[in-house]
Write a protein that holds these residues in place. Sequence first.
Motif, PDB file in Angstrom:
ATOM      1  N   GLY A   1       0.894  -1.216  -0.091  1.00  0.00           N
ATOM      2  CA  GLY A   1      -0.066   0.052  -0.029  1.00  0.00           C
ATOM      3  C   GLY A   1       0.968   1.231  -0.064  1.00  0.00           C
ATOM      4  O   GLY A   1       0.693   2.290  -0.749  1.00  0.00           O
ATOM      5  N   GLN A   2       1.819   1.104   0.900  1.00  0.00           N
ATOM      6  CA  GLN A   2       2.700   2.456   0.801  1.00  0.00           C
ATOM      7  C   GLN A   2       3.360   2.585  -0.796  1.00  0.00           C
ATOM      8  O   GLN A   2       3.865   3.874  -0.962  1.00  0.00           O
ATOM      9  CB  GLN A   2       3.780   2.128   1.680  1.00  0.00           C
ATOM     10  CG  GLN A   2       3.164   1.874   3.094  1.00  0.00           C
ATOM     11  CD  GLN A   2       4.346   1.686   4.119  1.00  0.00           C
ATOM     12  OE1 GLN A   2       5.442   2.269   4.090  1.00  0.00           O
ATOM     13  NE2 GLN A   2       3.755   1.033   5.340  1.00  0.00           N
TER      14      GLN A   2
ATOM     15  N   GLU B   1       2.107   2.134  -3.332  1.00  0.00           N
ATOM     16  CA  GLU B   1       0.938   2.287  -4.359  1.00  0.00           C
ATOM     17  C   GLU B   1       0.890   3.805  -3.988  1.00  0.00           C
ATOM     18  O   GLU B   1       0.632   4.562  -4.831  1.00  0.00           O
ATOM     19  CB  GLU B   1      -0.192   1.410  -4.211  1.00  0.00           C
ATOM     20  CG  GLU B   1      -0.383   0.334  -4.770  1.00  0.00           C
ATOM     21  CD  GLU B   1      -1.767  -0.409  -4.694  1.00  0.00           C
ATOM     22  OE1 GLU B   1      -2.462  -0.058  -3.721  1.00  0.00           O
ATOM     23  OE2 GLU B   1      -2.013  -1.025  -5.649  1.00  0.00           O
ATOM     24  N   ALA B   2       0.832   4.261  -2.681  1.00  0.00           N
ATOM     25  CA  ALA B   2       0.770   5.573  -2.387  1.00  0.00           C
ATOM     26  C   ALA B   2       1.715   6.365  -3.016  1.00  0.00           C
ATOM     27  O   ALA B   2       1.336   7.573  -3.578  1.00  0.00           O
ATOM     28  CB  ALA B   2       0.585   5.647  -0.739  1.00  0.00           C
ATOM     29  N   MET B   3       2.901   5.877  -3.070  1.00  0.00           N
ATOM     30  CA  MET B   3       3.970   6.942  -3.715  1.00  0.00           C
ATOM     31  C   MET B   3       3.707   6.897  -5.101  1.00  0.00           C
ATOM     32  O   MET B   3       3.880   8.136  -5.730  1.00  0.00           O
ATOM     33  CB  MET B   3       5.503   6.273  -3.508  1.00  0.00           C
ATOM     34  CG  MET B   3       5.756   6.534  -2.013  1.00  0.00           C
ATOM     35  SD  MET B   3       5.680   8.072  -1.325  1.00  0.00           S
ATOM     36  CE  MET B   3       4.200   8.101  -0.198  1.00  0.00           C
ATOM     37  N   LYS B   4       3.187   5.681  -5.758  1.00  0.00           N
ATOM     38  CA  LYS B   4       3.175   5.750  -7.226  1.00  0.00           C
ATOM     39  C   LYS B   4       1.785   6.768  -7.447  1.00  0.00           C
ATOM     40  O   LYS B   4       1.961   7.382  -8.633  1.00  0.00           O
ATOM     41  CB  LYS B   4       2.542   4.502  -7.564  1.00  0.00           C
ATOM     42  CG  LYS B   4       3.784   3.489  -7.910  1.00  0.00           C
ATOM     43  CD  LYS B   4       3.100   2.095  -8.172  1.00  0.00           C
ATOM     44  CE  LYS B   4       4.200   1.097  -8.978  1.00  0.00           C
ATOM     45  NZ  LYS B   4       3.408   0.054  -9.481  1.00  0.00           N
ATOM     46  N   ALA B   5       0.867   6.848  -6.724  1.00  0.00           N
ATOM     47  CA  ALA B   5      -0.179   7.572  -6.931  1.00  0.00           C
ATOM     48  C   ALA B   5       0.034   8.920  -6.941  1.00  0.00           C
ATOM     49  O   ALA B   5      -0.323   9.934  -7.485  1.00  0.00           O
ATOM     50  CB  ALA B   5      -1.332   7.127  -6.111  1.00  0.00           C
ATOM     51  N   ALA B   6       1.314   9.565  -6.051  1.00  0.00           N
ATOM     52  CA  ALA B   6       1.724  10.665  -5.964  1.00  0.00           C
ATOM     53  C   ALA B   6       2.402  11.186  -7.045  1.00  0.00           C
ATOM     54  O   ALA B   6       3.040  12.258  -7.287  1.00  0.00           O
ATOM     55  CB  ALA B   6       2.232  11.054  -4.762  1.00  0.00           C
ATOM     56  N   GLY B   7       2.771  10.150  -7.897  1.00  0.00           N
ATOM     57  CA  GLY B   7       3.803  10.729  -9.167  1.00  0.00           C
ATOM     58  C   GLY B   7       5.333  10.358  -8.872  1.00  0.00           C
ATOM     59  O   GLY B   7       5.986  10.856  -9.791  1.00  0.00           O
ATOM     60  N   ALA B   8       5.331   9.940  -7.783  1.00  0.00           N
ATOM     61  CA  ALA B   8       6.713   9.703  -7.655  1.00  0.00           C
ATOM     62  C   ALA B   8       7.605   8.712  -8.445  1.00  0.00           C
ATOM     63  O   ALA B   8       7.079   7.688  -9.092  1.00  0.00           O
ATOM     64  CB  ALA B   8       7.124   9.067  -6.202  1.00  0.00           C
TER      65      ALA B   8
ATOM     66  N   TYR C   1      11.440   6.223  -0.130  1.00  0.00           N
ATOM     67  CA  TYR C   1      10.448   6.584   0.675  1.00  0.00           C
ATOM     68  C   TYR C   1       9.546   5.320   1.038  1.00  0.00           C
ATOM     69  O   TYR C   1       9.123   5.316   2.240  1.00  0.00           O
ATOM     70  CB  TYR C   1       9.455   7.547   0.161  1.00  0.00           C
ATOM     71  CG  TYR C   1      10.025   8.848   0.455  1.00  0.00           C
ATOM     72  CD1 TYR C   1       9.229   9.775   1.179  1.00  0.00           C
ATOM     73  CD2 TYR C   1      11.117   9.424  -0.213  1.00  0.00           C
ATOM     74  CE1 TYR C   1       9.892  11.065   1.528  1.00  0.00           C
ATOM     75  CE2 TYR C   1      11.565  10.579  -0.048  1.00  0.00           C
ATOM     76  CZ  TYR C   1      10.903  11.581   0.633  1.00  0.00           C
ATOM     77  OH  TYR C   1      11.454  12.714   0.998  1.00  0.00           O
ATOM     78  N   ALA C   2       9.314   4.554   0.188  1.00  0.00           N
ATOM     79  CA  ALA C   2       8.043   3.511   0.508  1.00  0.00           C
ATOM     80  C   ALA C   2       8.764   2.170   0.865  1.00  0.00           C
ATOM     81  O   ALA C   2       8.238   1.303   1.494  1.00  0.00           O
ATOM     82  CB  ALA C   2       7.086   3.106  -0.619  1.00  0.00           C
TER      83      ALA C   2
END
Lengths: 272, 273
Positions: B177-178, B180-187, B195-196
């Motif tokens: 999930g972490q 995915e969150a970074m991917k969703a932020a465009g990282a 970060y993740a």
Amino acid sequence: MLEITNLTKRYGNDAPVLEGLDLKVEGNSVVAIVGASGAGKSTLLRCINRLVEPTSGSIKLNGSELVTLKGAALRRARRKIGMVFQGFNLIDRLTVMENVLAGRLGYVNLYQAITRRYPRADIERAFTLLERVEIAHYANKRADALSGGERQRVGVVRALMQEPKILLADEPTASLDPRTSEQIMRLLQSLASELSLPVLINIHNVAQAKAYTERIVGLRHGKMTFDGTPDEFTKSALEAIYGGIEAPDDELTAPAAKPRKGARGVTHDDPL
Amino acid sequence: MTTRSSAPSPRQGRRTWRKPPFIANPWLRYGLWLAVAVYLVWALGTLPFNWARIAEGVPRAARIFGGGFPPSFARADLLFTGFKESLQIAILATLLGVMLSIPFAVMAARNLVPRPVYVVGRAVIIVSRSFHPVIVAILFVAAVGFGPLAGILTLTLYSIGFVGKLLAEEIEEIDWGQVEAMKAAGAGYFATLVYAVFPQILPRQVGLSMYQLDSNLRASAVVGIVGAGGIGGTLMNAFGRYDYDFAFAILLVIIAVILVSEGVSGWVRKQIW
């Protein structure tokens, strides 16, 4: 403006999870997407920011196509789409501030990201947003030291740091107790109008959907079975979405403004 | 319900119970015992034990141990130099190995890299794990000559194999999930890693590094025996010159150092978790 046309998603050779879906979201409206588990709500949201690859169809954000994007272009498009998750998906071992600034990772370079040297404007925006959701005093706390509601607020702030053109919330309240989940719904509702941002919320709790959103979209087996205002969302519409699957009648009988029943599987504390 | 809780039936007293056997098939069960017995007779009968030599060896062993008492610390400077070199080898190899293990662990994590990279990463780890450090040390001594460099290279390879393998497994089990969150932020890819992924494996990484330092300290004494530097060489020479009291002193110090390093690494791992 978000414009989805004829969206289909199929995992392998199974029956499609989404089938020929059309959806248009304009302005700063808050849209609830309701449906039983497996109806395709999550898949729909994840197709928009391409955490899930659509099988066919078109998704346009402010006129530009998202489905065909690749690599750096996809990352640039993703920064404009904020996402809030059911399990918060914070980096537990990092501080609240680092989590919030992570929302800028699509904008800063790798050196800035590793050394945490974010532009001053980003840090200023982070503090402003943290103050807006009343957790600025936790900036240097580890994310896993916060309570569920506080963590979801960090999740919302992280998404807003992206300066998004649209906000997606995938079951943002399902892991929270009823009172906290109402706070989060109210927060999403007011942020949508403050930042004039369209917000798509996947939600199980029909009462909360009716109370905090201005439009409800019902999904069943990957097809849209309802699209209208909360007032139009009657017992028969509910029946069309959940009929034969499960009957969350109890959620409708509660007063719409102050729903007393929480989302599935959440322990009920004393309602306030 | 009342009928069930009535007086116990007369049949109850006759009931017995035995634990079901671990291997259900009786032929297999007793056959395995027979196989073990046959093997023991065969192995003891055919392996070339020279019983006369063993009998002779008992007093010899007694002489060696007798010669070791009391352990002599007369050549403490030699002892100190050997240990200093062992420590230097172990710490340097741990640092190098742990740092190099991170990229190889990422390469060997199925969930983070495309298939061809995964195969390469796994291959590196499997190769560095397939030989015991002593064999690797013999190869490196032959390649770069006697001395600490061979020891450092050996233990670095050993560390990459061990830490890399366990770290790769840890990466494969992170909370996705972490990411995915970074991917969703465009990282980007590396920002997502930093970060993740890395924060999630950090405690494990520190724990493994401490364990590896411990393990390298032990191994550095062994690889010294084949000429790769450190206290192992000193120990070998002491035995060769029948300086059993000095050899015994070296053994005692090795035990003390391992005890201390185990205590320290255990404490650090507990603190960092």
